[in-house]
Design an enzyme around this catalytic site. Structure first.
Site, PDB file in Angstrom:
ATOM      1  N   LYS A  96       0.538   4.118  -0.419  1.00 33.33           N
ATOM      2  CA  LYS A  96       0.178   5.262  -1.279  1.00 33.33           C
ATOM      3  C   LYS A  96       0.596   5.026  -2.728  1.00 33.33           C
ATOM      4  O   LYS A  96      -0.180   5.223  -3.650  1.00 33.33           O
ATOM      5  CB  LYS A  96       0.854   6.559  -0.770  1.00 33.33           C
ATOM      6  CG  LYS A  96       0.485   6.921   0.663  1.00 33.33           C
ATOM      7  CD  LYS A  96       1.164   8.217   1.121  1.00 33.33           C
ATOM      8  CE  LYS A  96       2.671   8.161   1.173  1.00 33.33           C
ATOM      9  NZ  LYS A  96       3.232   7.247   2.185  1.00 33.33           N
ATOM     10  N   ARG A 120       3.242  17.337   2.676  1.00 33.17           N
ATOM     11  CA  ARG A 120       3.693  16.636   3.872  1.00 33.17           C
ATOM     12  C   ARG A 120       3.872  17.586   5.046  1.00 33.17           C
ATOM     13  O   ARG A 120       4.216  17.144   6.142  1.00 33.17           O
ATOM     14  CB  ARG A 120       5.044  16.012   3.585  1.00 33.17           C
ATOM     15  CG  ARG A 120       5.011  14.518   3.363  1.00 33.17           C
ATOM     16  CD  ARG A 120       6.446  14.141   3.075  1.00 33.17           C
ATOM     17  NE  ARG A 120       6.788  12.792   3.306  1.00 33.17           N
ATOM     18  CZ  ARG A 120       6.761  11.849   2.358  1.00 33.17           C
ATOM     19  NH1 ARG A 120       6.286  12.095   1.168  1.00 33.17           N
ATOM     20  NH2 ARG A 120       7.179  10.647   2.646  1.00 33.17           N
ATOM     21  N   ARG A 127       9.836  -4.479   0.525  1.00 34.48           N
ATOM     22  CA  ARG A 127       9.495  -3.830  -0.735  1.00 34.48           C
ATOM     23  C   ARG A 127      10.621  -3.874  -1.762  1.00 34.48           C
ATOM     24  O   ARG A 127      11.786  -3.712  -1.446  1.00 34.48           O
ATOM     25  CB  ARG A 127       9.162  -2.360  -0.467  1.00 34.48           C
ATOM     26  CG  ARG A 127       9.087  -1.543  -1.773  1.00 34.48           C
ATOM     27  CD  ARG A 127       8.505  -0.199  -1.608  1.00 34.48           C
ATOM     28  NE  ARG A 127       9.193   0.598  -0.616  1.00 34.48           N
ATOM     29  CZ  ARG A 127       8.711   1.744  -0.157  1.00 34.48           C
ATOM     30  NH1 ARG A 127       7.543   2.185  -0.596  1.00 34.48           N
ATOM     31  NH2 ARG A 127       9.379   2.427   0.733  1.00 34.48           N
ATOM     32  N   ARG A 144      15.118   0.435  -2.322  1.00 35.01           N
ATOM     33  CA  ARG A 144      15.456   1.821  -2.001  1.00 35.01           C
ATOM     34  C   ARG A 144      16.468   1.923  -0.872  1.00 35.01           C
ATOM     35  O   ARG A 144      16.414   1.157   0.085  1.00 35.01           O
ATOM     36  CB  ARG A 144      14.180   2.576  -1.606  1.00 35.01           C
ATOM     37  CG  ARG A 144      13.496   3.208  -2.798  1.00 35.01           C
ATOM     38  CD  ARG A 144      12.108   3.689  -2.507  1.00 35.01           C
ATOM     39  NE  ARG A 144      11.979   4.528  -1.314  1.00 35.01           N
ATOM     40  CZ  ARG A 144      10.839   5.056  -0.921  1.00 35.01           C
ATOM     41  NH1 ARG A 144       9.732   4.856  -1.639  1.00 35.01           N
ATOM     42  NH2 ARG A 144      10.782   5.787   0.165  1.00 35.01           N
ATOM     43  N   ARG A 183      11.492   8.111   9.443  1.00 38.57           N
ATOM     44  CA  ARG A 183      10.413   8.498   8.518  1.00 38.57           C
ATOM     45  C   ARG A 183       9.065   8.493   9.226  1.00 38.57           C
ATOM     46  O   ARG A 183       8.230   9.383   9.008  1.00 38.57           O
ATOM     47  CB  ARG A 183      10.414   7.576   7.297  1.00 38.57           C
ATOM     48  CG  ARG A 183      11.549   7.914   6.327  1.00 38.57           C
ATOM     49  CD  ARG A 183      11.905   6.766   5.416  1.00 38.57           C
ATOM     50  NE  ARG A 183      10.798   6.333   4.580  1.00 38.57           N
ATOM     51  CZ  ARG A 183      10.786   5.166   3.913  1.00 38.57           C
ATOM     52  NH1 ARG A 183      11.797   4.336   3.996  1.00 38.57           N
ATOM     53  NH2 ARG A 183       9.751   4.866   3.166  1.00 38.57           N
TER      54      ARG A 183
HETATM   55  P1  AP5 Z   1       3.994   1.402  -1.025  1.00 40.50           P
HETATM   56  O1  AP5 Z   1       2.785   1.496  -1.873  1.00 40.50           O
HETATM   57  O2  AP5 Z   1       5.322   1.449  -1.687  1.00 40.50           O
HETATM   58  O3  AP5 Z   1       3.903   2.443   0.186  1.00 40.50           O
HETATM   59  P2  AP5 Z   1       3.978   4.021   0.214  1.00 40.50           P
HETATM   60  O4  AP5 Z   1       2.907   4.513   1.114  1.00 40.50           O
HETATM   61  O5  AP5 Z   1       4.031   4.585  -1.162  1.00 40.50           O
HETATM   62  O6  AP5 Z   1       5.356   4.148   0.969  1.00 40.50           O
HETATM   63  P3  AP5 Z   1       6.644   4.998   0.714  1.00 40.50           P
HETATM   64  O7  AP5 Z   1       7.692   4.363   1.606  1.00 40.50           O
HETATM   65  O8  AP5 Z   1       6.985   5.124  -0.721  1.00 40.50           O
HETATM   66  O9  AP5 Z   1       6.234   6.337   1.298  1.00 40.50           O
HETATM   67  P4  AP5 Z   1       7.131   7.383   1.849  1.00 40.50           P
HETATM   68  O10 AP5 Z   1       6.142   8.398   2.161  1.00 40.50           O
HETATM   69  O11 AP5 Z   1       8.040   7.020   2.967  1.00 40.50           O
HETATM   70  O12 AP5 Z   1       8.187   7.607   0.651  1.00 40.50           O
HETATM   71  P5  AP5 Z   1       8.333   8.759  -0.394  1.00 40.50           P
HETATM   72  O13 AP5 Z   1       8.927   8.188  -1.603  1.00 40.50           O
HETATM   73  O14 AP5 Z   1       7.100   9.572  -0.495  1.00 40.50           O
HETATM   74  O15 AP5 Z   1       3.887   0.035  -0.179  1.00 40.50           O
HETATM   75  C1  AP5 Z   1       4.961  -0.399   0.631  1.00 40.50           C
HETATM   76  C2  AP5 Z   1       5.145  -1.932   0.469  1.00 40.50           C
HETATM   77  O16 AP5 Z   1       4.020  -2.607   1.033  1.00 40.50           O
HETATM   78  C3  AP5 Z   1       5.227  -2.377  -1.002  1.00 40.50           C
HETATM   79  O17 AP5 Z   1       6.153  -3.435  -1.092  1.00 40.50           O
HETATM   80  C4  AP5 Z   1       3.798  -2.889  -1.299  1.00 40.50           C
HETATM   81  O18 AP5 Z   1       3.816  -3.940  -2.259  1.00 40.50           O
HETATM   82  C5  AP5 Z   1       3.327  -3.379   0.058  1.00 40.50           C
HETATM   83  N1  AP5 Z   1       1.902  -3.129   0.286  1.00 40.50           N
HETATM   84  C6  AP5 Z   1       1.155  -2.067  -0.138  1.00 40.50           C
HETATM   85  N2  AP5 Z   1      -0.122  -2.175   0.297  1.00 40.50           N
HETATM   86  C7  AP5 Z   1      -0.175  -3.330   1.038  1.00 40.50           C
HETATM   87  C8  AP5 Z   1      -1.226  -4.002   1.754  1.00 40.50           C
HETATM   88  N3  AP5 Z   1      -2.468  -3.510   1.799  1.00 40.50           N
HETATM   89  N4  AP5 Z   1      -0.916  -5.162   2.395  1.00 40.50           N
HETATM   90  C9  AP5 Z   1       0.350  -5.669   2.348  1.00 40.50           C
HETATM   91  N5  AP5 Z   1       1.375  -5.082   1.668  1.00 40.50           N
HETATM   92  C10 AP5 Z   1       1.120  -3.929   1.028  1.00 40.50           C
HETATM   93  O19 AP5 Z   1       9.415   9.693   0.342  1.00 40.50           O
HETATM   94  C11 AP5 Z   1      10.749   9.298   0.525  1.00 40.50           C
HETATM   95  C12 AP5 Z   1      11.552  10.449   1.102  1.00 40.50           C
HETATM   96  O20 AP5 Z   1      11.553  11.556   0.180  1.00 40.50           O
HETATM   97  C13 AP5 Z   1      11.014  11.051   2.409  1.00 40.50           C
HETATM   98  O21 AP5 Z   1      11.480  10.340   3.543  1.00 40.50           O
HETATM   99  C14 AP5 Z   1      11.547  12.490   2.323  1.00 40.50           C
HETATM  100  O22 AP5 Z   1      12.902  12.547   2.692  1.00 40.50           O
HETATM  101  C15 AP5 Z   1      11.429  12.806   0.846  1.00 40.50           C
HETATM  102  N6  AP5 Z   1      10.141  13.437   0.467  1.00 40.50           N
HETATM  103  C16 AP5 Z   1       9.205  12.947  -0.410  1.00 40.50           C
HETATM  104  N7  AP5 Z   1       8.165  13.779  -0.524  1.00 40.50           N
HETATM  105  C17 AP5 Z   1       8.435  14.845   0.287  1.00 40.50           C
HETATM  106  C18 AP5 Z   1       7.727  16.033   0.620  1.00 40.50           C
HETATM  107  N8  AP5 Z   1       6.506  16.306   0.094  1.00 40.50           N
HETATM  108  N9  AP5 Z   1       8.299  16.886   1.501  1.00 40.50           N
HETATM  109  C19 AP5 Z   1       9.510  16.639   2.038  1.00 40.50           C
HETATM  110  N10 AP5 Z   1      10.239  15.524   1.772  1.00 40.50           N
HETATM  111  C20 AP5 Z   1       9.697  14.635   0.908  1.00 40.50           C
END
Ligand code: AP5
Ligand code: ZN
Length: 217
Positions: A13, A88, A127, A161, A172
């Site tokens: 994402k 979410r 990552r 992270r 997660r």
């Molecule tokens: P990346 O693009 O970083 O993936 P992502 O989908 O953004 O993953 P996140 O881990 O950031 O999502 P998340 O939902 O767990 O975290 P968030 O920060 O929202 O890609 C991942 C890796 O793969 C990278 O190294 C990239 O280079 C590689 N890659 C990408 N595409 C690829 C491909 N096609 N092929 C190969 N490699 C690839 O949330 C973190 C925490 O915050 C949550 O756990 C929760 O506690 C809290 N939180 C955030 N938002 C909310 C909400 N709305 N409500 C409640 N809690 C929340």
């Protein structure tokens, strides 16, 4: 325009939102990034969110909705936004509908990045991001052209992270399936759902997404 990227942790994402931001002049709104900034700044919301994020659970709806509402009200968001990691839960989705209605806006597309759970652990454990500009990288799948130097800003400091470890990733993923996956049906019912296979190469997925966005906005 208002676009939503849905998908499990590690689906890509953030990677794709940053590419769309450049291509379409939209603003990426990541609640994960906003929460990590609140934790780093030691705000009241950040203090409440820290342990929850480290456990891989979802931060409470009231905190996340308040953070998102404030960010959405800033003037740059008038250009259009890509929501990355929000909503979410169904409570957050309903709150978003209300916020947008109050601004006379609507959701153009909610795009579900479809991936296999098995790929997530590999993606997340490899990552890292540039400490200077936030550009995302991966040990295997996306390395800087010149090893140790960020392609975007030339920075040489990188970070990982706290929640990117195997144990937290499992929680997660569990939170995603229990609380977030139901939103796919929620947006399908509203006729704004698009699905994309997100198991391929980063650039290939970016092209597919760009086509969806061109058709939707
Ligand atoms: P990346 O693009 O970083 O993936 P992502 O989908 O953004 O993953 P996140 O881990 O950031 O999502 P998340 O939902 O767990 O975290 P968030 O920060 O929202 O890609 C991942 C890796 O793969 C990278 O190294 C990239 O280079 C590689 N890659 C990408 N595409 C690829 C491909 N096609 N092929 C190969 N490699 C690839 O949330 C973190 C925490 O915050 C949550 O756990 C929760 O506690 C809290 N939180 C955030 N938002 C909310 C909400 N709305 N409500 C409640 N809690 C929340
Ligand atoms: Zn950089």
């Amino acid at each position: 325009a208002v676009l939503i990227l849905l998908g499990p942790p590690g689906a890509g994402k953030g990677t794709q939102a940053r590419m769309l931001e450049n291509e379409f002049g939209l603003v990426q709104l990541s609640t994960g990034d906003l929460l990590r900034a609140a934790v780093a700044a030691g705000t009241e919301a950040g203090k409440r969110a820290k342990a929850v994020m480290e456990a891989g659970e979802l931060v409470s709806d009231d905190i996340v909705i308040a953070i998102l509402r404030d960010r959405l009200a800033e003037p740059d968001c008038a250009r259009g936004v890509i929501l990355d990691g929000f909503p979410r839960t169904t409570v957050q989705a309903a709150a978003l509908d209300e916020l947008l209605a109050a601004n006379g806006q609507k959701i153009d597309a909610a795009i579900s990045l479809e991936v296999e759970d098995a790929a997530m652990v590999t993606r997340i454990s490899g990552r890292y991001t540039c400490a200077g500009c936030g550009e995302g990288y991966h040990d295997t799948f996306k390395t800087p052209e010149q090893s140790g130097t960020c392609d975007k800003c030339g920075g040489t400091e990188f970070k990982r992270r706290a929640d990117d470890n195997a144990e937290t990733v499992a929680s997660r993923l569990e939170a995603y399936h229990a609380q977030t996956a139901p939103l796919i049906a929620y947006y399908d019912d509203k006729d704004v759902l698009k699905r994309i296979d997100a198991m391929g190469e980063i650039d290939e997925i970016a092209q597919g997404l760009a086509n969806i966005v061109k058709g939707a906005v």
